[in-house]
Design a protein around this motif. Sequence first.
Motif, short mmCIF file in Angstrom:
data_model
loop_
_atom_site.label_atom_id
_atom_site.label_comp_id
_atom_site.label_asym_id
_atom_site.label_seq_id
_atom_site.Cartn_x
_atom_site.Cartn_y
_atom_site.Cartn_z
N LEU A 3 0.84 -1.19 0.00
CA LEU A 3 0.00 0.00 0.00
C LEU A 3 0.88 1.25 0.00
O LEU A 3 0.44 2.32 0.38
CB LEU A 3 -0.92 0.00 1.23
N LYS A 6 -0.17 4.55 -1.34
CA LYS A 6 -1.25 5.21 -0.59
C LYS A 6 -0.65 5.89 0.65
O LYS A 6 -0.90 5.51 1.77
CB LYS A 6 -2.30 4.20 -0.14
N ILE A 9 -2.79 7.00 3.68
CA ILE A 9 -3.51 5.99 4.46
C ILE A 9 -2.61 5.44 5.55
O ILE A 9 -1.56 4.87 5.27
CB ILE A 9 -4.00 4.84 3.55
N GLN A 10 -3.01 5.63 6.80
CA GLN A 10 -2.25 5.10 7.93
C GLN A 10 -2.42 3.59 7.99
O GLN A 10 -3.54 3.09 8.00
CB GLN A 10 -2.75 5.73 9.23
N GLN A 11 -1.32 2.87 8.02
CA GLN A 11 -1.35 1.42 8.11
C GLN A 11 -0.81 0.97 9.47
O GLN A 11 -0.04 1.69 10.10
CB GLN A 11 -0.46 0.80 7.04
N THR A 25 2.99 0.84 13.81
CA THR A 25 2.66 1.67 12.65
C THR A 25 3.94 2.36 12.19
O THR A 25 4.97 2.33 12.88
CB THR A 25 1.60 2.73 12.99
N GLN A 26 3.86 3.01 11.04
CA GLN A 26 5.00 3.75 10.49
C GLN A 26 5.53 4.75 11.51
O GLN A 26 4.77 5.51 12.10
CB GLN A 26 4.56 4.48 9.23
N SER A 54 -5.67 -1.10 7.68
CA SER A 54 -5.80 0.34 7.43
C SER A 54 -7.29 0.64 7.41
O SER A 54 -8.12 -0.26 7.61
CB SER A 54 -5.14 0.73 6.11
N LYS A 55 -7.64 1.89 7.10
CA LYS A 55 -9.06 2.24 7.01
C LYS A 55 -9.73 1.62 5.80
O LYS A 55 -10.93 1.46 5.76
CB LYS A 55 -9.22 3.76 6.94
N THR A 58 -8.11 -4.77 5.48
CA THR A 58 -7.48 -5.54 6.54
C THR A 58 -7.15 -6.92 6.00
O THR A 58 -7.99 -7.56 5.36
CB THR A 58 -8.42 -5.69 7.76
#
Length: 85
Positions: A3, A6, A9-11, A25-26, A54-55, A58
């Motif tokens: 991803l 993207k 987008i928080q992963q 998370t990152q 992520s939002k 999954t």
Amino acid sequence: IDLSDKKDIQQFAIVDFQGTQHKITQGDAMLVDKLDDIDIGERVVFDKVLLVGSKVATFVGRPYVLGAHVSALNRTFHYYCTVVN
């Protein structure tokens, strides 16, 4: 699972490391018990990824998510790793 295109987008990922599950998370930092064979500044790869989310999506592993990994950088002698991607 990629991803990376993207960026907005928080992963997050849940990894199994040393028999313990860690949600990361990152940019997170995690304190781990022991990385004897890893030098400061060396990259560590966690390949036992149980879940990536992520939002928008999954991915749940059985037991691990196929092809998923988290890499981190060993920052100090105290095995403090920062997730970089």
